[in-house]
Design an enzyme around this catalytic site. Structure first.
Site, PDB file in Angstrom:
ATOM      1  N   ASP A 151      20.124   0.390  -0.074  1.00 32.07           N
ATOM      2  CA  ASP A 151      19.148   0.571   1.005  1.00 32.07           C
ATOM      3  C   ASP A 151      19.837   0.756   2.366  1.00 32.07           C
ATOM      4  O   ASP A 151      21.072   0.749   2.463  1.00 32.07           O
ATOM      5  CB  ASP A 151      18.223  -0.663   1.000  1.00 32.07           C
ATOM      6  CG  ASP A 151      16.810  -0.345   1.446  1.00 32.07           C
ATOM      7  OD1 ASP A 151      16.596   0.703   2.063  1.00 32.07           O
ATOM      8  OD2 ASP A 151      15.918  -1.190   1.195  1.00 32.07           O
ATOM      9  N   ASP A 206       8.788   4.176   3.046  1.00 32.59           N
ATOM     10  CA  ASP A 206       8.167   3.621   1.837  1.00 32.59           C
ATOM     11  C   ASP A 206       6.800   4.223   1.532  1.00 32.59           C
ATOM     12  O   ASP A 206       6.003   4.493   2.425  1.00 32.59           O
ATOM     13  CB  ASP A 206       8.023   2.104   1.984  1.00 32.59           C
ATOM     14  CG  ASP A 206       9.375   1.420   1.927  1.00 32.59           C
ATOM     15  OD1 ASP A 206      10.400   2.121   1.834  1.00 32.59           O
ATOM     16  OD2 ASP A 206       9.404   0.178   1.992  1.00 32.59           O
TER      17      ASP A 206
HETATM   18  C1  GLA Z   1      13.067  -0.783   1.855  1.00 31.90           C
HETATM   19  C2  GLA Z   1      13.027   0.220   0.707  1.00 31.90           C
HETATM   20  C3  GLA Z   1      11.995  -0.243  -0.320  1.00 31.90           C
HETATM   21  C4  GLA Z   1      12.349  -1.638  -0.817  1.00 31.90           C
HETATM   22  C5  GLA Z   1      12.472  -2.616   0.358  1.00 31.90           C
HETATM   23  C6  GLA Z   1      13.034  -3.965  -0.060  1.00 31.90           C
HETATM   24  O1  GLA Z   1      11.889  -0.788   2.580  1.00 31.90           O
HETATM   25  O2  GLA Z   1      12.714   1.512   1.171  1.00 31.90           O
HETATM   26  O3  GLA Z   1      11.911   0.676  -1.393  1.00 31.90           O
HETATM   27  O4  GLA Z   1      13.570  -1.580  -1.526  1.00 31.90           O
HETATM   28  O5  GLA Z   1      13.338  -2.087   1.367  1.00 31.90           O
HETATM   29  O6  GLA Z   1      13.140  -4.846   1.004  1.00 31.90           O
END
Ligand code: GLA
Length: 413
Positions: A151, A206
Site C-alpha cells: 500500500d 478505494d
Molecule cells: C488502503 C487500500 C485499501 C486497504 C486499506 C487498508 O486504503 O487502498 O485497499 O488495503 O488501505 O488499510
C-alpha cells in the site's frame, strides 16, 4: 590478469542480487483471482474467519472457478514491531501465528496473500515496511507467502517507483516467487512503470459498494479522501491509455469486488461484467460464508470469468456511447477470434436498442484485431443469461435494464 579482473567483476555483480533483481516471472499470466478481507471485515480479521472463508470457497465451488488467492489485508499485526524489528502477528486474532494459517490454505490447494505498506505505517496505523523491506520480505518468505499487497499510506516524499522497486528487489532476494500487488491508487501513474516492478497496480482510490456515488471522508484528517462507486472508478482514468500497459503478468487493478455488499443484482452484474471486460484482478470482497445464491451465481459465472481470464490478455475498451450517454458499448478481443461485447446501461431507465454497430468492420487499433461481421459468421452467446442467441444479424435487439449490463460473446464460425 585481465581475465581474472573480469571474473572478479562478474562475481561481484552476481553477488549483488539487486543488479539482476526482477519481479517473479510466470505469475499472473491472467489477472489474479481470490478473496481479500478488507471490503467487508476491515481490521476485524482472524484465523477462524479465514478458515471459514476458505472452507466456503471450496464448498461453494468458488475456488474451483479460479479464486485461489486468500489475502489478509490490513490489521493482521500488532501496533509495534518486536525488539528485533520483526512484525508480530496479533496473537488474539491469530493464536497459531500466520505460518499455521498459510499451511492450512496451502493444504486446500490455495495460495496465501498478505498486506503491508511502503510507508512508515499502514493505512490502518500498523507498522509499515519503510526501512524494513528486506527483513519483512524474509519473514513473508519464511511463512510461505505467495502474494504481497503493498500500500501507499504514510509515504511522505518517497518516490513511488523507487519504493516499489525496493520491495520488488527485497522479495526477489528471498528466492520465493511472490506476486506483488501495487496499491498506489494511481497518483503517480503506476501503469507507466508498474509492469516492470509488480504484477498488478491499483488505478484508483478505494472502491465503495454503490453504483454511482462518492463516499467522502473528511474525518478531521489533514487530507480529505473519498471512496468511489463503480462508475466513478470506470471514469477515473483514461482507459485507452491504461489498456496499453496491460498484458499477461501486468494488469490494471480496478480494486477489489463489492459484489454481494449491498448493491442491486443488476448493479453487481454490471460491476462484475465490467471488471471482466477490463481484465482487472477479481478479488472477492464479500462474506462468502453468508452470500446469497444470486451473489454466488454472479461471482461463480464461468462464462464471465473466462472473459476476464482470457489468455490473450487484452484489456477491453469503450467502443461507443449511445442514448445520450447512458449506454456504453465496450469491446474486448478474446483468443480464438472471439469478442466480448458489453452493453452497459448507466441510466435510471431501461434501454431498448436496435443495435446496428456490427454492420461494418471494427478494428481494435491497439491489438490490430478485427471484428468483421460483414464477411464472417458469428454466433452470439449471452454470458449472464447462459443463452445462445443464434447468428449475429446486421441488427441486434438488446434490452438492458437500468444499472445493468448485457454481456455477449461473439464466436466466429
Ligand atoms: C488502503 C487500500 C485499501 C486497504 C486499506 C487498508 O486504503 O487502498 O485497499 O488495503 O488501505 O488499510
Amino acid at each position: 590478469m585481465k581475465n581474472k579482473k573480469i571474473v572478479f567483476i562478474l562475481a561481484l555483480l552476481a553477488a549483488s542480487t539487486s543488479v539482476f533483481a526482477q519481479k517473479a516471472e510466470g505469475l499472473a499470466k491472467t489477472p489474479p483471482m481470490g478473496w481479500n478481507s478488507w471490503n467487508t471485515f476491515s481490521i476485524n480479521i482472524s484465523e477462524e474467519l479465514v478458515k471459514g472463508i476458505v472452507d466456503k470457497m471450496i464448498s461453494s465451488g468458488l475456488r474451483d472457478a479460479g479464486y485461489n488467492y486468500v489475502v489478509l489485508d490490513d490489521g493482521w499485526m500488532l501496533r509495534e514491531r518486536d525488539a528485533q524489528g520483526n512484525l508480530v502477528p496479533d496473537p488474539e486474532k491469530f493464536p497459531n501465528g500466520i505460518k499455521h494459517l498459510v499451511d492450512y490454505v496451502h493444504s486446500k490447494g490455495m495460495k496465501f496473500g498478505i498486506y503491508n505498506c511502503a510507508g512508515t505505517h499502514t493505512c490502518g496505523g500498523f507498522p509499515g515496511s519503510r526501512g524494513h523491506e528486506y527483513q519483512d520480505a524474509r519473514l513473508y518468505a519464511s511463512w510461505g507467502i505467495d502474494f504481497l499487497k503493498y500500500d501507499w499510506c504514510s509515504t511522505g516524499k518517497l518516490n513511488a517507483e523507487e519504493a516499489y522497486i525496493t520491495m520488488r528487489d527485497a522479495l526477489a532476494t528471498t528466492g520465493r516467487p511472490i506476486l506483488l500487488s501495487i496499491c498506489e491508487w494511481g497518483t503517480y501513474e503506476p501503469w507507466l512503470w508498474g509492469g516492470n516492478i509488480g504484477h498488478t497496480w491499483r488505478i484508483s482510490g478505494d472502491i465503495y459498494p454503490c453504483f454511482d456515488c462518492e463516499d467522502r471522508h473528511d474525518d478531521g484528517l489533514p487530507t480529505q479522501w473519498s471512496a468511489w462507486g463503480v462508475t466513478r472508478i470506470l471514469d477515473m482514468r483514461d482507459n485507452d491509455e491504461l489498456r496499453k500497459h496491460a498484458k499477461p503478468g501486468a494488469w490494471n487493478d480496478y480494486d477489489m469486488l463489492e459484489v454481494g455488499n449491498g448493491m442491486k443484482a443488476g448493479e453487481d452484474r454490471a460491476h462484475f461484467g465490467m471488471w471482466a471486460m477490463l481484465a482487472s484482478p477479481l478479488m472477492l470482497g464479500n462474506d462468502v460464508r453468508t452470500m446469497s445464491q444470486t451473489t454466488l451465481d454472479i461471482l461463480g459465472n464461468k462464462e464471465v470469468i473466462a472473459i476476464d481470464q482470457d489468455t490473450l490478455g487484452i484489456q477491453g475498451y469503450k467502443y461507443q456511447v449511445l442514448e445520450n450517454g447512458w449506454v456504453e458499448v465496450w469491446l474486448k478481443p478474446l483468443a480464438g477470434a472471439k469478442w466480448a461485447v458489453c452493453f452497459l446501461n448507466r441510466g435510471a431507465e431501461p434501454a431498448k436498442l436496435n443495435y446496428t454497430g456490427f454492420a461494418n468492420e471494427i478494428k481494435d487499433s491497439l491489438s490490430g484485431l478485427t471484428l468483421n461481421a460483414k464477411n464472417n459468421r458469428y454466433t452470439v452467446r449471452d454470458a449472464f443469461a447462459h443463452k445462445d442467441l443464434g447468428q449475429l444479424k446486421s441488427s441486434l435487439k438488446i434490452s438492458i435494464p437500468s444499472h445493468d449490463v448485457v454481456l455477449l460473446v461473439l464466436t466466429k464460425k
